[in-house]
Design a protein around this motif. Structure first.
Motif, PDB file in Angstrom:
ATOM      1  N   GLY A  35       8.290   4.301   0.018  1.00 24.18           N
ATOM      2  CA  GLY A  35       8.127   5.766   0.355  1.00 24.18           C
ATOM      3  C   GLY A  35       8.684   6.768   0.231  1.00 24.18           C
ATOM      4  O   GLY A  35       8.474   8.030   0.073  1.00 24.18           O
ATOM      5  N   VAL A  36       9.932   6.756  -0.012  1.00 23.88           N
ATOM      6  CA  VAL A  36      11.178   7.871  -0.245  1.00 23.88           C
ATOM      7  C   VAL A  36      10.693   8.342  -1.364  1.00 23.88           C
ATOM      8  O   VAL A  36      10.737   8.141  -1.732  1.00 23.88           O
ATOM      9  CB  VAL A  36      12.529   7.077  -0.212  1.00 23.88           C
ATOM     10  N   THR A  37      11.156   9.905  -1.422  1.00 23.63           N
ATOM     11  CA  THR A  37      11.239  10.705  -2.487  1.00 23.63           C
ATOM     12  C   THR A  37      11.722  11.107  -2.452  1.00 23.63           C
ATOM     13  O   THR A  37      11.952  12.461  -3.687  1.00 23.63           O
ATOM     14  CB  THR A  37       9.946  11.624  -2.087  1.00 23.63           C
ATOM     15  N   LYS A  38      13.380  11.438  -1.961  1.00 26.92           N
ATOM     16  CA  LYS A  38      13.767  12.241  -2.199  1.00 26.92           C
ATOM     17  C   LYS A  38      15.898  11.812  -1.100  1.00 26.92           C
ATOM     18  O   LYS A  38      15.393  11.150   0.290  1.00 26.92           O
ATOM     19  CB  LYS A  38      14.134  14.201  -0.939  1.00 26.92           C
ATOM     20  N   MET A  39      16.663  11.861  -1.714  1.00 23.97           N
ATOM     21  CA  MET A  39      18.401  11.614  -0.845  1.00 23.97           C
ATOM     22  C   MET A  39      19.392  12.525  -1.289  1.00 23.97           C
ATOM     23  O   MET A  39      19.304  12.771  -2.377  1.00 23.97           O
ATOM     24  CB  MET A  39      18.246   9.831  -1.729  1.00 23.97           C
TER      25      MET A  39
ATOM     26  N   THR B  63       2.898   5.989  -2.780  1.00 26.62           N
ATOM     27  CA  THR B  63       3.724   6.971  -3.022  1.00 26.62           C
ATOM     28  C   THR B  63       3.427   6.570  -4.457  1.00 26.62           C
ATOM     29  O   THR B  63       4.213   8.287  -5.188  1.00 26.62           O
ATOM     30  CB  THR B  63       5.190   6.158  -2.620  1.00 26.62           C
ATOM     31  N   VAL B  64       3.589   6.157  -5.797  1.00 24.54           N
ATOM     32  CA  VAL B  64       3.679   6.155  -7.011  1.00 24.54           C
ATOM     33  C   VAL B  64       2.089   7.990  -7.150  1.00 24.54           C
ATOM     34  O   VAL B  64       3.176   8.121  -8.448  1.00 24.54           O
ATOM     35  CB  VAL B  64       3.503   4.677  -7.596  1.00 24.54           C
ATOM     36  N   GLN B  65       1.767   7.228  -6.889  1.00 20.80           N
ATOM     37  CA  GLN B  65       0.646   7.586  -7.080  1.00 20.80           C
ATOM     38  C   GLN B  65       0.227   9.083  -7.195  1.00 20.80           C
ATOM     39  O   GLN B  65       0.494  10.264  -7.589  1.00 20.80           O
ATOM     40  CB  GLN B  65      -0.926   7.156  -6.350  1.00 20.80           C
ATOM     41  N   ASN B  66       1.339   9.650  -5.407  1.00 25.21           N
ATOM     42  CA  ASN B  66       2.036  11.124  -5.411  1.00 25.21           C
ATOM     43  C   ASN B  66       2.744  11.702  -6.161  1.00 25.21           C
ATOM     44  O   ASN B  66       3.074  13.218  -6.180  1.00 25.21           O
ATOM     45  CB  ASN B  66       1.150  10.968  -3.982  1.00 25.21           C
TER      46      ASN B  66
ATOM     47  N   LYS C  96       1.068  -1.054   0.210  1.00 27.06           N
ATOM     48  CA  LYS C  96      -0.070   0.237  -0.554  1.00 27.06           C
ATOM     49  C   LYS C  96       0.712   1.405   0.052  1.00 27.06           C
ATOM     50  O   LYS C  96       0.129   2.047  -0.423  1.00 27.06           O
ATOM     51  CB  LYS C  96      -0.723   0.115   1.244  1.00 27.06           C
ATOM     52  N   ALA C  97       1.912   1.220   0.565  1.00 30.52           N
ATOM     53  CA  ALA C  97       2.815   2.275   0.531  1.00 30.52           C
ATOM     54  C   ALA C  97       3.327   2.895  -0.357  1.00 30.52           C
ATOM     55  O   ALA C  97       3.607   3.633  -0.801  1.00 30.52           O
ATOM     56  CB  ALA C  97       4.172   1.990   2.131  1.00 30.52           C
ATOM     57  N   HIS C  98       4.031   1.532  -1.419  1.00 34.30           N
ATOM     58  CA  HIS C  98       4.157   1.476  -2.833  1.00 34.30           C
ATOM     59  C   HIS C  98       3.370   1.780  -3.596  1.00 34.30           C
ATOM     60  O   HIS C  98       3.213   3.206  -4.927  1.00 34.30           O
ATOM     61  CB  HIS C  98       4.533   0.394  -3.314  1.00 34.30           C
TER      62      HIS C  98
END
Length: 371
Positions: A312-316, A64-67, A59-61
């Protein structure tokens, strides 16, 4: 009203009792909801949720892809100074630690900035030790004049400022703020911050809100995991981000959950936050805050960062150094903490592409004010 009013509602909450009462059916019920409330979030942080991490991950994946799609925003830190006035037991910059302190000159800063920009990085996070005397807002403002030549987005991770000070730096070229509460548990906070201006818990707690009020484009918050009970700390960070999102809808609110890393000194964390614990925090937070950006820094090793990318990661961060002038000195210095992922920016880019993600080096451009 400030976030402290919300924190106070849970300050003496019976967390152990709540967690002991959570069953697997409660976790499934929370997972079935489209919008989680605070107690649902807490349910997903409970020990009972550990058996459902794979379901949570799917669900988290999806969320994340959705948003956010399959993109990862890359940035790098640049330390301007390591002078500090605080006596924080867990930090290498502790004022009581003896080492040769340094502050970048304009020429050194320009050289460091040029080196970073040559690796295609356009988003930068500037950091200092927490010393108003050695790194006052005027010094930071002068650094911005140099950095704007090289970078399209500049964020701060420095000591807390007043709202007008934040506003002044925004006008000078800053568009983002990262500030960690370090630990939300007020009693632990008092015990590990022995002396210095950082001992003022409410002033630090309200700093993200002052940044929002000043007009920051992005604000990132979080705890340093290992200083207190991780389930409680993740919960407080999550509801803090939720409060900021609901109050300042035009600001991009982000979360980061750095884990304690070795540093100069002999402080030992209260408890080890395992990889499994870390993943649970990330998953529960994504479902509670589907629109929040999540940053994972080079405190984490390359293998783990790659593994949790879809969760859920978006920034690194990439190409990191926690030393002042560390990229050009060619010498071993004293960093704020030890990093774990030593990949170059190019290596990070190639690995992200292999995993089907698009690395983003620039998604924002400062617009110069007319004079």
């Amino acid at each position: 009203m400030s976030f402290y009013d919300i924190y106070a509602r849970y300050k003496n909450f019976d967390f152990p009792g709540f967690f002991a009462g959570v069953r697997e059916d409660d976790v499934r019920a929370a997972l079935a909801k489209d919008r989680l409330r605070e107690k649902d979030f807490l349910t997903l942080l409970a020990p009972a949720a550990e058996t459902l991490l794979e379901t949570m991950a799917r669900k988290a994946h999806r969320l994340t892809v959705q948003n956010f799609g399959k993109v990862i925003f890359l940035f790098t830190p640049l330390y301007l100074s390591d002078y500090c006035d605080n006596q924080c037991t867990y930090c290498g910059f502790n004022v009581k630690n003896t080492f040769a302190r340094k502050k970048l000159t304009e020429a050194e800063l320009a050289a460091e900035a040029k080196e970073i920009a040559s690796r295609d990085m356009r988003h930068i996070l500037i950091l200092t030790g927490e010393s108003r005397k050695e790194s006052p807002p005027a010094y930071i403002k002068s650094c911005l004049t140099v950095l704007k030549r090289y970078f399209s987005s500049i964020a701060l991770e420095i000591y807390p400022l007043d709202r007008e000070e934040y506003r002044d730096l925004i006008h000078a070229g800053v568009d983002g703020l990262t500030i960690y509460q370090e630990v939300y548990d007020e009693n632990v906070y008092d015990a590990i911050h022995l002396a210095g201006p950082k001992k003022n818990y409410p002033y630090r707690l309200d700093a993200p809100e002052r940044g929002c009020q000043a007009g920051m484009r992005t604000v990132t918050i979080g705890p340093l995991l290992g200083l207190a009970d991780w389930r409680k700390e993740a919960f407080f960070a999550g509801i803090h981000a939720d409060y900021l999102q609901n109050t300042y809808w035009d600001v991009e609110i982000g979360l980061s959950f750095p884990r304690f890393r070795p540093h100069l000194g002999n402080f030992q964390p209260q408890g080890i936050v395992s990889d499994k614990n870390f993943v649970q925090i990330l998953l529960a937070s994504r479902m509670f805050l589907p629109r929040a950006g999540f940053t994972v820094s080079t405190r984490e090793c390359a293998a783990l960062r790659d593994h949790i990318l879809p969760l859920g990661v978006t920034k690194m961060s990439a190409g990191s150094s926690t030393e002042v002038g560390g990229r050009l000195s060619g010498q071993e210095g004293v960093g704020q903490f030890e990093i774990s992922d030593h990949r170059t920016v190019q290596e990070m880019k190639e690995d992200l592409l292999k995993m089907g993600y698009q690395p983003i080096f620039k998604d924002w451009q400062m617009v110069a004010e007319e004079t």
